[in-house]
Design a protein around this motif. Structure first.
Motif, mmCIF file in Angstrom:
data_model
loop_
_atom_site.group_PDB
_atom_site.id
_atom_site.type_symbol
_atom_site.label_atom_id
_atom_site.label_comp_id
_atom_site.label_asym_id
_atom_site.label_seq_id
_atom_site.Cartn_x
_atom_site.Cartn_y
_atom_site.Cartn_z
ATOM 1 N N PHE A 4 0.863 -1.368 -0.187
ATOM 2 C CA PHE A 4 -0.002 0.006 0.146
ATOM 3 C C PHE A 4 0.802 1.117 0.004
ATOM 4 C CE2 PHE A 4 -2.793 -3.263 1.585
ATOM 5 C CZ PHE A 4 -3.955 -2.891 0.793
ATOM 6 N N LYS A 5 0.452 2.156 -0.855
ATOM 7 C CA LYS A 5 1.164 3.444 -0.975
ATOM 8 C C LYS A 5 0.109 4.549 -1.495
ATOM 9 C CE LYS A 5 5.448 1.167 -2.896
ATOM 10 N NZ LYS A 5 4.906 -0.070 -2.797
ATOM 11 N N LEU A 6 0.625 5.579 -1.101
ATOM 12 C CA LEU A 6 -0.016 6.924 -1.237
ATOM 13 C C LEU A 6 0.512 7.674 -2.181
ATOM 14 C CD1 LEU A 6 -2.224 8.980 -0.017
ATOM 15 C CD2 LEU A 6 -0.492 10.052 0.870
ATOM 16 N N GLY A 7 -0.537 7.628 -3.381
ATOM 17 C CA GLY A 7 0.086 8.291 -4.664
ATOM 18 C C GLY A 7 -0.329 9.885 -4.794
ATOM 19 N N ILE A 8 0.339 10.650 -5.263
ATOM 20 C CA ILE A 8 0.104 12.238 -5.364
ATOM 21 C C ILE A 8 0.519 12.502 -6.741
ATOM 22 C CG2 ILE A 8 0.523 14.485 -4.485
ATOM 23 C CD1 ILE A 8 1.307 11.631 -2.227
ATOM 24 N N GLU A 9 -0.358 12.981 -7.354
ATOM 25 C CA GLU A 9 -0.155 13.533 -8.776
ATOM 26 C C GLU A 9 -0.090 15.193 -8.500
ATOM 27 O OE1 GLU A 9 -2.419 11.971 -11.977
ATOM 28 O OE2 GLU A 9 -1.963 9.821 -11.288
ATOM 29 N N VAL A 10 0.837 15.678 -8.558
ATOM 30 C CA VAL A 10 0.899 17.402 -8.526
ATOM 31 C C VAL A 10 0.653 17.661 -9.822
ATOM 32 C CG1 VAL A 10 2.160 19.153 -7.999
ATOM 33 C CG2 VAL A 10 2.627 17.110 -6.695
ATOM 34 N N GLU A 11 -0.399 18.464 -10.236
ATOM 35 C CA GLU A 11 -0.941 18.754 -11.724
ATOM 36 C C GLU A 11 -0.432 20.201 -11.957
ATOM 37 O OE1 GLU A 11 -4.713 19.922 -12.415
ATOM 38 O OE2 GLU A 11 -4.914 18.696 -14.173
ATOM 39 N N SER A 12 -0.825 21.082 -11.176
ATOM 40 C CA SER A 12 -0.525 22.502 -11.510
ATOM 41 C C SER A 12 -1.014 23.368 -10.586
ATOM 42 C CB SER A 12 -1.169 23.045 -12.825
ATOM 43 O OG SER A 12 -2.767 22.883 -12.526
ATOM 44 N N LYS A 45 9.855 31.473 -13.624
ATOM 45 C CA LYS A 45 9.097 32.594 -13.902
ATOM 46 C C LYS A 45 7.684 32.246 -14.499
ATOM 47 C CE LYS A 45 12.798 35.280 -13.443
ATOM 48 N NZ LYS A 45 12.829 36.252 -12.242
ATOM 49 N N ASP A 46 6.820 31.623 -13.638
ATOM 50 C CA ASP A 46 5.754 31.271 -13.981
ATOM 51 C C ASP A 46 4.697 31.153 -12.826
ATOM 52 O OD1 ASP A 46 3.358 30.028 -15.245
ATOM 53 O OD2 ASP A 46 4.224 28.190 -15.970
ATOM 54 N N LEU A 47 3.731 32.050 -12.998
ATOM 55 C CA LEU A 47 2.693 32.125 -11.853
ATOM 56 C C LEU A 47 1.396 31.113 -11.993
ATOM 57 C CD1 LEU A 47 2.117 35.800 -11.287
ATOM 58 C CD2 LEU A 47 3.671 34.605 -10.179
ATOM 59 N N ASN A 48 1.593 30.374 -13.211
ATOM 60 C CA ASN A 48 0.565 29.266 -13.362
ATOM 61 C C ASN A 48 1.343 28.036 -13.868
ATOM 62 O OD1 ASN A 48 -2.136 30.910 -13.092
ATOM 63 N ND2 ASN A 48 -1.034 31.916 -14.491
ATOM 64 N N ASP A 102 -11.882 6.139 -7.217
ATOM 65 C CA ASP A 102 -12.707 7.278 -6.842
ATOM 66 C C ASP A 102 -11.872 8.685 -6.775
ATOM 67 O OD1 ASP A 102 -14.549 5.521 -6.427
ATOM 68 O OD2 ASP A 102 -13.891 5.361 -4.283
ATOM 69 N N ALA A 103 -10.573 9.071 -7.087
ATOM 70 C CA ALA A 103 -9.800 9.966 -7.064
ATOM 71 C C ALA A 103 -10.042 10.948 -8.188
ATOM 72 C CB ALA A 103 -8.402 9.346 -7.145
ATOM 73 N N VAL A 104 -9.898 12.100 -7.848
ATOM 74 C CA VAL A 104 -10.061 13.286 -9.227
ATOM 75 C C VAL A 104 -9.106 14.167 -8.863
ATOM 76 C CG1 VAL A 104 -12.404 12.554 -9.773
ATOM 77 C CG2 VAL A 104 -11.994 14.272 -7.940
ATOM 78 N N VAL A 105 -8.767 15.254 -9.884
ATOM 79 C CA VAL A 105 -8.034 16.138 -9.650
ATOM 80 C C VAL A 105 -8.638 17.270 -8.795
ATOM 81 C CG1 VAL A 105 -6.420 17.929 -10.641
ATOM 82 C CG2 VAL A 105 -6.608 15.746 -11.422
ATOM 83 N N LEU A 106 -8.407 17.873 -7.707
ATOM 84 C CA LEU A 106 -9.190 18.773 -6.878
ATOM 85 C C LEU A 106 -8.092 19.973 -6.988
ATOM 86 C CD1 LEU A 106 -10.960 16.904 -4.367
ATOM 87 C CD2 LEU A 106 -11.972 17.846 -6.498
ATOM 88 N N HIS A 107 -8.480 21.296 -7.125
ATOM 89 C CA HIS A 107 -7.671 22.446 -6.714
ATOM 90 C C HIS A 107 -8.143 22.893 -5.431
ATOM 91 C CE1 HIS A 107 -6.401 22.889 -11.132
ATOM 92 N NE2 HIS A 107 -7.610 22.211 -11.175
ATOM 93 N N GLU A 122 -4.385 28.372 -6.053
ATOM 94 C CA GLU A 122 -4.757 26.979 -5.987
ATOM 95 C C GLU A 122 -3.616 25.993 -6.253
ATOM 96 O OE1 GLU A 122 -8.218 27.243 -8.047
ATOM 97 O OE2 GLU A 122 -9.375 27.988 -6.565
ATOM 98 N N LEU A 123 -3.817 25.094 -5.656
ATOM 99 C CA LEU A 123 -2.845 23.938 -5.905
ATOM 100 C C LEU A 123 -3.662 22.684 -6.474
ATOM 101 C CD1 LEU A 123 0.200 22.622 -6.311
ATOM 102 C CD2 LEU A 123 -0.047 22.152 -3.790
ATOM 103 N N GLY A 124 -3.245 22.256 -7.713
ATOM 104 C CA GLY A 124 -4.071 21.018 -8.180
ATOM 105 C C GLY A 124 -3.465 19.749 -7.720
ATOM 106 N N LEU A 125 -4.225 18.821 -7.016
ATOM 107 C CA LEU A 125 -3.385 17.687 -6.701
ATOM 108 C C LEU A 125 -4.658 16.491 -6.828
ATOM 109 C CD1 LEU A 125 -2.112 18.458 -3.104
ATOM 110 C CD2 LEU A 125 -0.802 18.373 -5.233
ATOM 111 N N LYS A 126 -4.048 15.115 -7.037
ATOM 112 C CA LYS A 126 -4.565 14.134 -7.139
ATOM 113 C C LYS A 126 -4.241 13.134 -6.171
ATOM 114 C CE LYS A 126 -6.541 10.580 -10.195
ATOM 115 N NZ LYS A 126 -6.512 9.895 -11.627
ATOM 116 N N VAL A 127 -5.119 12.820 -5.135
ATOM 117 C CA VAL A 127 -4.518 12.022 -3.838
ATOM 118 C C VAL A 127 -5.157 10.846 -3.998
ATOM 119 C CG1 VAL A 127 -3.837 12.002 -1.596
ATOM 120 C CG2 VAL A 127 -3.758 14.236 -2.748
#
Length: 1009
Positions: A4-12, A45-48, A102-107, A122-127
């Motif tokens: 068992f592992k905790l997966g994190i996708e750092v989107e944007s 140099k990126d705010l997004n 059940d996981a979705v990308v949430l900001h 905001e930070l978009g993560l999928k956990v």
């Protein structure tokens, strides 16, 4: 072996705070979980910035997953200084982790690190959690291009956090505690992750788990402790925080994390879809009996659910206009049948049918206009057109539909009667309690009374009555036949005014015999209203003859006797119709005195879980529950969910808030008006209630908690289930809300012309009775027992348990003073010499500079407040069994608390309780007497009751005045302080001289009988 592992996708990230001085930032994300730390690449140099990078953490102990926290820190990389600046953080608790499916990308909105942090974006993560054995955990702090400029010392410090777990078993571990593990929200073990990663695996000690423990279980809610350890209660009685998916998105730690779907106006409840069928009317129906007519009604069927309209006798063009709602998640059929039948004595005859394919039914979303009904030709059982048409409207909607409150509901259908008319007692409704007024009757005097017996002076009094409320003045002997009373009588009346004020002047002829001299009948509609304390003019009223006993009958013939009155409706008071501790409205009766609202309170009544069965049906325990919420004049009642111990209501309501020092009350009851009567007759049984004070809610935050329903029974405290609520308080005017805190709690008239406690208690009882009587006449009725339970009518009655609880509450309030006193005693006894010396220095400084005393006190209080801000309560308070002293209460004390008033117990039991009360009152009497003795000794210092003691004290005062006149005040204060804090070597075990002198002073105990 555990994978068992905790997966994190750092989107944007979006809309970050510029921190490089050139209007931009070079952002990277640092992830912390369970002692492990990973970083993303740096986006210059990126705010997004967009990363789309994935990381995997090892879960060392899955049983402790709900206590772990994932922290995602966003930093700005400063290359020139080899440092970083804070851009924001996101904290997620283990209770919000879900399987990959059940996981979705949430900001998530970025949070501050401290009070003075400036962050945005905001930070978009999928956990998610995965058990795919092909996935290996990520390397700690991987070497990427963004870390070339990071200080190597920081890497060396952070690297040890990724130590490989020791392969040597822990000899101090508890084998029994580690022999079983339970996982929460774990995904299917056959699920395969599709992403590929090139990071090396970290060796980890394998842990063996039983195959029967690999099943996915419901996510446990986070248990919240709102009180210190001294007042903690069992875990099962604690408040639990939840993270449900509501109409506006998922609620995470009070914030709404928006989903991809658009939010609705009902954003505090789970959206439930219903199939709505509106049966409007029919025409041109065929004749079904020998009279050439029929008794039509409509039967609406979807699978096993069936709703029936009312039937008309001998009518070929009936009109029903009834709505039926079928919960879509319970429908087991794809066909809707609308059958028109003819009511008959033996068997109802089939007239025609209209069928609908549910896949072709349109969906309606408010604020769209209502769907227009259409005419449908009836068909016979073979599907051929027949005579007659039926007007219907069929659509799919949610609980936001305006037809929802008045509709017949399939989840609330009774097994005894499925007709729409029978749903009267189970549908949801909003009630408005009547506006209450105080009626002030000032009875001044009477003139020229005519009595039957001329040989005596009459003993006259006035009896005033409004409805069931009866009050009397004192009895006056009228020697001149013109008695004077000048007494105020107070009543409660409700709009619209249906009762009359009846004043009877009566003569007490004998011990139990009264004779009516005359009567005055005043309609309340004609009584003058006032909103302040202005004087009302007096009026003379002619007394009617006692034969006019009918309220509506006014006698034309008058006689000489008359009564002088001053009557008004007082609108400057707030009529208390509930317990003063749990008031939900503090506004005066007169609307012109109302202040503008300060905010809006929204509540979503989601569901209840684990309810205690309140009745038996078909050999099984069940309940037919509904919720009632009360705030201000507005009462709401949800629909009754039949045959369910886990009902889902999902109904949302809104109130305007005028004062934050008010309380919302939500109760849940079992409906006893359906079918057979239980052991308690037709009284709706209470299941439990929840109180929420508005001032404890943060503005704009969504509170989603599961509240335990705790009820105190004669057998002890009992948990009747849990009620899941979503609450949000939105402030519309911050200035008005801050201004409210400087205003009196009650309207002005309560302080200008206050009422006595006896009057308030009596008037509150009358007000509750009036509100209960009015609401019980509504449709569906809100029964009297419901109104009384929600208004806490019995909160003022004697209870030994409640008295003990209040005593210990008082002790906890003074515990801080006791602790300070104990600390100062230790200082005086030099328990810690360093502390005592420092206190001496501080004391000398304050004596030399007394102007620093108040600034020091206020600065100390400010620092304490700032320090406690980090530990501020983040959850609304709830009922606590330990504070209520309900856990270890004696059974006889509970029986006494639930006894009626007056008592119905046996004389022996009442005598025992009376003796117990006498013993408690005796101890209280002793304490009060000791306090009085100390005060009388202080008075005796100068009273010359003991001439020698007063002479000594007067001489001492003269000497002290001369010494203080000559010596500087600072010197005297320093000497007195040093003497008070002197070393124990210079102390004696005997009491000091001033204490010995004071104890020898006389008191008035010698004069007591």
């Amino acid at each position: 072996m555990s994978n068992f592992k905790l997966g994190i996708e750092v989107e944007s990230a979006h809309n970050l705070m510029p921190k490089d001085g050139h209007g931009s930032s070079s952002a990277f994300v640092e992830l912390h979980f369970d002692g492990q730390k990973f970083r993303t690449t740096t986006k210059e140099k990126d705010l997004n910035p967009v990363w789309n990078e994935s990381f995997y953490f090892n879960i060392s102990n899955p049983t402790n997953l709900h206590n772990l926290t994932l922290d995602a820190y966003v930093y700005n990389n400063i290359k020139t200084a080899h440092s970083r600046s804070f851009l924001g953080k996101v904290c997620l608790t283990g209770t919000s982790f879900v399987p990959y499916s059940d996981a979705v990308v949430l900001h998530y909105p970025l949070e501050k690190r401290g009070i003075f942090s400036h962050v945005k974006g905001e930070l978009g993560l999928k956990v998610y959690i995965t058990d795919d054995p092909s996935i290996k955990s990520s390397n700690p702090l991987p070497a990427m291009e963004s870390f070339q400029n990071i200080d190597p010392r920081s890497t060396q410090v952070q690297a040890p956090t990724q130590q490989v777990p020791s392969l040597v078993p822990n000899p101090f571990s508890n084998d029994k505690a580690e022999s079983r593990h339970t996982f929460h929200h774990l995904p299917n073990q056959h699920h395969k992750q599709q992403q590929h990663h090139s990071m090396a695996a970290v060796t980890q000690q394998p842990v063996k788990y039983g195959t029967d423990e690999m099943k996915s279980e419901p996510q446990p809610p986070k248990i919240v402790r709102m009180y210190p350890a001294a007042s903690s209660q069992p875990v099962d009685y604690a408040l639990k925080e939840t993270s449900p998916f509501l109409g506006g998105g998922q609620i995470v730690r009070g914030r709404v994390v928006r989903a991809d779907k658009p939010s609705s106006t009902y954003d505090l409840v789970e959206q439930m879809q219903f199939l709505f069928v509106r049966v409007v009317k029919a025409h041109d129906l065929p004749a079904m009996d020998i009279t050439g007519s029929l008794d039509p009604y409509v039967e609406v069927k979807v699978g096993n659910y069936k709703g029936v309209t009312k039937h008309f006798e001998k009518k070929q063009n009936p009109e029903w206009n009834e709505v039926f709602a079928f919960a879509r998640d319970r429908m087991q059929s794809s066909v809707l049948d609308v059958v028109l039948k003819d009511k008959d004595l033996v068997k109802d005859d089939f007239v025609g049918i209209v069928r609908f394919d549910l896949n072709e039914v349109p969906t309606r979303v408010p604020p769209d206009s209502p769907l227009a009904p259409q005419w449908y030709r009836l068909e016979d059982k073979k599907g051929e057109k027949t005579k007659g048409e039926l007007m219907l409207a069929v659509w799919i909607g949610t609980q936001a539909d305006e037809a929802f409150p008045d509709a017949w509901h399939s989840d609330a259908a009774t097994p005894f009667d499925s007709s729409a008319a029978a749903s009267t007692n189970i549908r949801s409704k909003v009630y408005h309690a009547p506006r209450l007024w105080y009626v002030r009757v000032n009875i001044i005097e009477a003139q020229d009374l005519v009595i039957t017996e001329k040989n005596r002076f009459p003993d006259v009094y006035v009896k005033a009555q409004i409805g069931n409320q009866v009050l009397k003045t004192k009895t006056v002997q009228a020697r001149t036949l013109s008695p004077l009373w000048n007494e105020d009588l107070l009543f409660v009346a409700a709009e619209p005014f249906e009762d009359h004020l009846v004043l009877s002047v009566e003569d007490r002829v004998g011990p139990s015999k009264d004779e009516i001299i005359g009567r005055v009948i005043l309609p309340l509609n004609s009584v003058e209203k006032r909103a302040d304390g202005r004087m009302i003019n007096t009026r003379w009223f002619h007394l009617e003859k006692p034969t006019a006993i009918d309220v509506d009958q006014l006698k034309k013939e008058k006689f000489s006797s008359r009564l002088n009155l001053r009557v008004c409706l007082d609108g400057g008071y707030h009529v208390l119709d509930e317990s003063t501790h749990y008031s939900s409205d503090l506004r005066p009766t007169a609307k012109q005195l109302w202040k503008p609202s300060i905010g809006v309170l929204e509540i979503g009544i989601l569901n209840a879980e684990g309810l205690h069965p309140m009745k038996t049906r078909d050999g099984k325990g069940t309940s037919d529950t509904y919720c009632v919420a009360k705030y201000g004049h507005k009462w709401v009642r949800t629909r009754t969910i039949v045959n369910s111990l886990s009902p889902k209501y999902n109904e949302q309501y809104t109130w305007e808030v005028y004062d934050p020092a008010t309380v919302l009350t939500v109760g849940i009851f079992d409906n006893s008006q359906l079918g057979e009567k239980g052991s308690n007759g037709n009284r709706d049984m209470r299941v439990g209630k929840v109180r929420i004070r508005i001032s404890t809610l943060e503005t704009g935050r969504v509170y989603t908690h599961s509240y335990p329903l705790l009820v105190l029974n004669p057998s002890g405290v009992k948990k009747m289930g849990e009620l899941h609520l979503a609450i949000r308080f939105s402030c519309t005017s911050l200035v008005n809300m801050m201004y409210i805190y400087s205003q009196p709690l009650l309207p002005k008239m309560h302080y200008v012309r206050p009422l006595t406690l006896f009057q308030l208690d009596m008037l509150r009882h009358q007000a509750v009775n009036i509100v209960a009587a009015r609401l019980s006449r509504a449709e569906p009725p809100l029964r009297k027992e419901v109104v009384e339970y929600m208004s806490d009518v019995d909160s003022h009655l004697w209870s030994m348990r409640r008295s003990k609880a209040n005593f210990f509450r008082l002790m906890s309030v003074f515990s801080g003073l006791f602790a300070v006193g104990k600390w100062f005693g230790d200082v005086c006894m030099w328990k810690n010499p360093i502390t005592t010396v420092l206190l001496h220095l501080l004391f000398v400084m304050l004596v030399c500079f007394p102007e620093l005393i108040l600034p020091t006190v206020f600065l100390y209080m400010f620092l304490i407040g700032i320090w406690n801000y980090r530990y501020r309560p983040r959850y609304p308070p709830h009922m606590n069994t330990r504070i209520s002293h309900a856990e270890a209460v004696h059974p006889d004390e509970l029986d006494e608390e639930f006894d009626t008033f007056p008592t119905t117990r046996s004389p022996e039991l009442v005598r025992m309780r009376y003796d117990r009360l006498r013993s408690v009152a005796g101890r209280i009497q002793t304490v009060v007497g000791d306090l009085a003795t100390q005060g009388e000794r202080a008075q005796a210092l100068l009273s010359w009751r003991d001439p020698r003691a007063t002479a000594i004290f007067v001489t001492f005062c003269l000497v002290a005045a001369l010494v203080l006149y000559v010596a500087p005040f600072q010197l005297v204060a320093v000497v007195a302080g040093f003497y008070l804090m002197r070393h124990p070597r210079f102390r004696h075990r005997l009491p000091s001289v001033p204490i010995n002198f004071f104890r020898r002073l006389p008191a008035r105990t010698d004069s007591m009988l």
